[in-house]
Scaffold this motif. Structure first.
Motif, PDB file in Angstrom:
ATOM      1  N   ASP A   1       0.830  -1.210   0.000  1.00 29.11           N
ATOM      2  CA  ASP A   1       0.000   0.000   0.000  1.00 29.11           C
ATOM      3  C   ASP A   1       0.860   1.254   0.000  1.00 29.11           C
ATOM      4  O   ASP A   1       0.568   2.233  -0.716  1.00 29.11           O
ATOM      5  N   GLU A   2       1.945   1.240   0.790  1.00 30.58           N
ATOM      6  CA  GLU A   2       2.811   2.412   0.873  1.00 30.58           C
ATOM      7  C   GLU A   2       3.507   2.703  -0.452  1.00 30.58           C
ATOM      8  O   GLU A   2       3.715   3.869  -0.817  1.00 30.58           O
ATOM      9  N   LEU A   3       3.877   1.656  -1.170  1.00 31.51           N
ATOM     10  CA  LEU A   3       4.614   1.830  -2.429  1.00 31.51           C
ATOM     11  C   LEU A   3       3.707   1.881  -3.647  1.00 31.51           C
ATOM     12  O   LEU A   3       4.170   2.160  -4.762  1.00 31.51           O
ATOM     13  N   GLY A   4       2.419   1.583  -3.460  1.00 36.14           N
ATOM     14  CA  GLY A   4       1.487   1.603  -4.579  1.00 36.14           C
ATOM     15  C   GLY A   4       1.699   0.462  -5.555  1.00 36.14           C
ATOM     16  O   GLY A   4       1.535   0.637  -6.770  1.00 36.14           O
ATOM     17  N   VAL A   5       2.093  -0.709  -5.018  1.00 34.48           N
ATOM     18  CA  VAL A   5       2.290  -1.882  -5.872  1.00 34.48           C
ATOM     19  C   VAL A   5       1.421  -3.014  -5.340  1.00 34.48           C
ATOM     20  O   VAL A   5       0.795  -2.899  -4.285  1.00 34.48           O
ATOM     21  N   SER A   6       1.395  -4.117  -6.052  1.00 31.71           N
ATOM     22  CA  SER A   6       0.592  -5.252  -5.616  1.00 31.71           C
ATOM     23  C   SER A   6       1.304  -6.015  -4.513  1.00 31.71           C
ATOM     24  O   SER A   6       2.542  -6.016  -4.454  1.00 31.71           O
ATOM     25  N   PRO A   7       0.541  -6.688  -3.627  1.00 33.19           N
ATOM     26  CA  PRO A   7       1.174  -7.533  -2.612  1.00 33.19           C
ATOM     27  C   PRO A   7       2.070  -8.598  -3.229  1.00 33.19           C
ATOM     28  O   PRO A   7       3.084  -8.975  -2.640  1.00 33.19           O
ATOM     29  N   GLY A   8       1.701  -9.073  -4.418  1.00 32.64           N
ATOM     30  CA  GLY A   8       2.524 -10.076  -5.083  1.00 32.64           C
ATOM     31  C   GLY A   8       3.913  -9.565  -5.416  1.00 32.64           C
ATOM     32  O   GLY A   8       4.898 -10.311  -5.362  1.00 32.64           O
ATOM     33  N   THR A   9       4.013  -8.268  -5.751  1.00 37.33           N
ATOM     34  CA  THR A   9       5.314  -7.679  -6.066  1.00 37.33           C
ATOM     35  C   THR A   9       6.206  -7.636  -4.829  1.00 37.33           C
ATOM     36  O   THR A   9       7.385  -7.999  -4.879  1.00 37.33           O
ATOM     37  N   VAL A  10       5.623  -7.213  -3.707  1.00 37.21           N
ATOM     38  CA  VAL A  10       6.397  -7.186  -2.465  1.00 37.21           C
ATOM     39  C   VAL A  10       6.754  -8.611  -2.039  1.00 37.21           C
ATOM     40  O   VAL A  10       7.876  -8.885  -1.608  1.00 37.21           O
ATOM     41  N   GLY A  11       5.791  -9.534  -2.175  1.00 41.23           N
ATOM     42  CA  GLY A  11       6.057 -10.922  -1.825  1.00 41.23           C
ATOM     43  C   GLY A  11       7.211 -11.494  -2.638  1.00 41.23           C
ATOM     44  O   GLY A  11       8.049 -12.230  -2.115  1.00 41.23           O
ATOM     45  N   ALA A  12       7.255 -11.156  -3.931  1.00 37.25           N
ATOM     46  CA  ALA A  12       8.344 -11.637  -4.787  1.00 37.25           C
ATOM     47  C   ALA A  12       9.679 -11.044  -4.352  1.00 37.25           C
ATOM     48  O   ALA A  12      10.720 -11.713  -4.392  1.00 37.25           O
ATOM     49  N   ALA A  13       9.674  -9.776  -3.910  1.00 37.77           N
ATOM     50  CA  ALA A  13      10.906  -9.142  -3.443  1.00 37.77           C
ATOM     51  C   ALA A  13      11.407  -9.823  -2.174  1.00 37.77           C
ATOM     52  O   ALA A  13      12.603 -10.119  -2.038  1.00 37.77           O
ATOM     53  N   TYR A  14      10.485 -10.088  -1.246  1.00 36.34           N
ATOM     54  CA  TYR A  14      10.878 -10.754  -0.006  1.00 36.34           C
ATOM     55  C   TYR A  14      11.382 -12.164  -0.286  1.00 36.34           C
ATOM     56  O   TYR A  14      12.323 -12.632   0.360  1.00 36.34           O
ATOM     57  N   LYS A  15      10.786 -12.851  -1.239  1.00 35.84           N
ATOM     58  CA  LYS A  15      11.226 -14.197  -1.598  1.00 35.84           C
ATOM     59  C   LYS A  15      12.659 -14.173  -2.125  1.00 35.84           C
ATOM     60  O   LYS A  15      13.490 -15.010  -1.751  1.00 35.84           O
ATOM     61  N   GLU A  16      12.952 -13.191  -2.986  1.00 36.34           N
ATOM     62  CA  GLU A  16      14.310 -13.083  -3.516  1.00 36.34           C
ATOM     63  C   GLU A  16      15.310 -12.817  -2.395  1.00 36.34           C
ATOM     64  O   GLU A  16      16.401 -13.413  -2.350  1.00 36.34           O
ATOM     65  N   LEU A  17      14.930 -11.948  -1.453  1.00 34.79           N
ATOM     66  CA  LEU A  17      15.816 -11.645  -0.338  1.00 34.79           C
ATOM     67  C   LEU A  17      16.047 -12.862   0.550  1.00 34.79           C
ATOM     68  O   LEU A  17      17.149 -13.086   1.049  1.00 34.79           O
ATOM     69  N   ARG A  18      15.008 -13.682   0.735  1.00 33.74           N
ATOM     70  CA  ARG A  18      15.157 -14.911   1.513  1.00 33.74           C
ATOM     71  C   ARG A  18      16.096 -15.876   0.820  1.00 33.74           C
ATOM     72  O   ARG A  18      16.968 -16.484   1.442  1.00 33.74           O
ATOM     73  N   GLN A  19      15.922 -16.040  -0.475  1.00 32.39           N
ATOM     74  CA  GLN A  19      16.746 -16.988  -1.217  1.00 32.39           C
ATOM     75  C   GLN A  19      18.210 -16.583  -1.231  1.00 32.39           C
ATOM     76  O   GLN A  19      19.088 -17.436  -1.353  1.00 32.39           O
ATOM     77  N   ARG A  20      18.464 -15.311  -1.078  1.00 31.84           N
ATOM     78  CA  ARG A  20      19.848 -14.829  -1.085  1.00 31.84           C
ATOM     79  C   ARG A  20      20.423 -14.694   0.311  1.00 31.84           C
ATOM     80  O   ARG A  20      21.534 -14.195   0.490  1.00 31.84           O
ATOM     81  N   GLY A  21      19.665 -15.118   1.324  1.00 28.22           N
ATOM     82  CA  GLY A  21      20.187 -15.130   2.679  1.00 28.22           C
ATOM     83  C   GLY A  21      20.268 -13.774   3.344  1.00 28.22           C
ATOM     84  O   GLY A  21      21.026 -13.595   4.301  1.00 28.22           O
ATOM     85  N   ILE A  22      19.462 -12.824   2.882  1.00 26.46           N
ATOM     86  CA  ILE A  22      19.488 -11.481   3.465  1.00 26.46           C
ATOM     87  C   ILE A  22      18.427 -11.342   4.546  1.00 26.46           C
ATOM     88  O   ILE A  22      18.627 -10.660   5.553  1.00 26.46           O
ATOM     89  N   VAL A  23      17.279 -11.978   4.363  1.00 26.00           N
ATOM     90  CA  VAL A  23      16.213 -11.941   5.359  1.00 26.00           C
ATOM     91  C   VAL A  23      15.756 -13.364   5.652  1.00 26.00           C
ATOM     92  O   VAL A  23      16.044 -14.294   4.894  1.00 26.00           O
ATOM     93  N   VAL A  24      15.040 -13.516   6.743  1.00 26.68           N
ATOM     94  CA  VAL A  24      14.421 -14.787   7.100  1.00 26.68           C
ATOM     95  C   VAL A  24      12.983 -14.505   7.507  1.00 26.68           C
ATOM     96  O   VAL A  24      12.653 -13.411   7.969  1.00 26.68           O
ATOM     97  N   THR A  25      12.123 -15.502   7.329  1.00 26.25           N
ATOM     98  CA  THR A  25      10.729 -15.371   7.727  1.00 26.25           C
ATOM     99  C   THR A  25      10.480 -16.234   8.948  1.00 26.25           C
ATOM    100  O   THR A  25      10.845 -17.411   8.967  1.00 26.25           O
ATOM    101  N   ARG A  26       9.864 -15.644   9.967  1.00 29.43           N
ATOM    102  CA  ARG A  26       9.651 -16.332  11.236  1.00 29.43           C
ATOM    103  C   ARG A  26       8.170 -16.515  11.524  1.00 29.43           C
ATOM    104  O   ARG A  26       7.694 -16.210  12.612  1.00 29.43           O
ATOM    105  N   GLY A  27       7.430 -16.977  10.555  1.00 29.24           N
ATOM    106  CA  GLY A  27       6.010 -17.238  10.755  1.00 29.24           C
ATOM    107  C   GLY A  27       5.280 -15.989  11.183  1.00 29.24           C
ATOM    108  O   GLY A  27       5.343 -14.953  10.513  1.00 29.24           O
TER     109      GLY A  27
END
Length: 442
Positions: A45-71
């Motif tokens: 909402d803040e960036l004016g993009v779809s949730p899928g776009t942000v989700g894809a960004a977070y997925k890329e960051l997870r795969q590269r070991g920059i972030v982790v998801t903790r449920g």
């Protein structure tokens, strides 16, 4: 966790742009380890993009070991993000360093032997391993029951394990990791974009019930230490080894990585998993704990598939381990004087570790360390005890960087702790615990 949405302005209109913005914040230090990223929908909402776009960004960051998801805990910056270097805090002046985990330099060879490589040995890609060192490695491993039909070399244990996990697994795959466990291995798994599944340990190493639970959730690999487990100090008993092998035989696709990092100075027999008829396995040993941390060399025995995959990836990256380094290692491993020094080191490390455990025990404090160079002491509040010991002149490691979900504790490296110092440390520890209990109500 802290809400960073108003403290660091994540930008971007594409998944790639959003991921790059987060990465920049991590590199610059604006987003530190553990910093919480905004929920997907709110950032969208803040960036004016779809949730899928942000989700894809977070997925890329997870795969590269920059972030982790903790449920329910959301997405946070990894404790050691792959784009930032995490170094241990500098030891304050005047403090006795018992946090580093390094061997006692007085018990290491004083100099490296000179090494010459004949012209015929310079075709490194054709002959990446010196035959005489291969044979020495086989002689080293064979008496401990490790199958030695297939051996290879690497630039240290972390180098070998990283190469194998990157070849065998894909981002998002699960790896069973000791908990508490060696922090550099935990960081490595995160950096590769893999998911660490905690496996509890005790004085006999990996607990079978914990391994069974990890196998049920589909881990693709297990990384464990058969002795001198870091930081807990556990070592496999014959019974524990049998129980673990019985579980792993039923999972032929799981790669078992056995990291025998302290080997010659562990002062415990090796009950290896690798001789138990497993399908996929590797046993790795380094020499940094008894020949010197600067000798970045590791030997490994493994099944033929693992050998081919490791060496295939090595061939297209660094190509081989320096023959000059191999020659130096060979001379040290076969030198009688060095062998005598290693024996003295093993005896000294055992005496120092056991002295501290006994001094703590007499004061009613439980310490774990059946082998190796460390003692793990459970505490209620890591920060309070670390800071309290600091006022008494001791610098020890808080257990947080070694833990996934296990209870808090401290790691005390005893390699350089003289037996005469153990009583003073234990006495100071008792004082600090008393002060901590008074502060927090007992």
């Amino acid at each position: 966790m802290r809400n960073v949405a108003t403290q660091y302005g994540i930008s971007g209109t594409t998944a790639k742009g959003i991921a790059a913005s987060v990465e920049q914040g991590v590199v610059e230090g604006a987003l530190g380890p553990g910093a919480a990223l905004p929920p997907v929908r709110r950032l969208a909402d803040e960036l004016g993009v779809s949730p899928g776009t942000v989700g894809a960004a977070y997925k890329e960051l997870r795969q590269r070991g920059i972030v982790v998801t903790r449920g329910r805990g959301g997405t946070v910056v990894a404790s050691a993000p792959a784009v930032a270097s995490r170094r241990p805090p500098k030891v304050p002046a005047g403090l006795r360093d018992l946090a580093g985990g390094h061997p006692d330099h007085r018990l290491l060879p004083g100099h490296l032997p000179s090494a010459r490589v004949t012209p015929a040995a310079r075709s490194h890609r054709a002959t990446p391993r010196l035959a005489r060192l291969e044979e020495t490695v086989r002689e080293w491993l064979r008496p401990d029951g490790v199958p030695v039909d297939h051996v290879t070399f690497a630039h240290g244990a972390l180098d070998l394990i990283a190469r194998l996990l990157s070849v065998e697994l894909r981002p998002g795959d699960a790896v069973a990791m000791e908990d508490p466990g060696y922090h550099h291995l935990l960081d490595l798994v995160t950096a590769l974009g893999l998911r660490a599944v905690p496996v509890a340990v005790d004085d006999e190493g990996v607990r079978p019930d914990a391994l069974r639970a990890a196998l049920r959730v589909g881990v693709r690999a297990l990384v464990c230490s058969p002795r001198a487990q870091n930081p807990y100090g556990g070592c496999f008993s014959a019974e524990r080894r049998t129980a673990l092998v019985d579980l792993l035989r039923k999972e032929p696709d799981v790669l078992v990585v056995e990291n025998d990092h302290a080997s010659a100075v562990a002062d415990a027999p090796l009950h290896t998993l690798t001789g138990g008829g497993l399908t996929r396995w590797v046993h790795v040993r380094t020499v940094s704990k008894f020949l010197g941390p600067d000798l970045r060399w590791a030997a490994a025995a493994c099944d033929p598939v693992t050998l081919a995959r490791h060496d295939g990836r090595l061939l297209v990256t660094s190509g081989w381990v320096s023959h000059l380094l191999q020659e130096a290692v060979h001379k040290l491993l076969t030198d009688d004087g060095t062998s005598a020094l290693v024996n003295r080191a093993r005896q000294a490390y055992t005496q120092r570790r056991e002295a501290l455990i006994e001094e703590l025990r007499t004061r009613g404090i439980a310490g774990h360390g059946d082998s190796g160079m460390n003692v793990w002491v459970p505490v209620r509040d890591e920060s309070a005890v670390v800071n309290g010991l600091r006022t008494h002149g001791w610098w020890v490691a808080a257990g947080a960087r070694f833990r996934l979900s296990s209870p808090p504790g401290l790691r005390i490296s005893t390699a350089g702790l003289e037996p005469g110092e153990a009583a003073r440390l234990a006495s100071d520890f008792t004082t600090v615990l008393g002060e901590s209990e008074a502060t927090y109500g007992g």
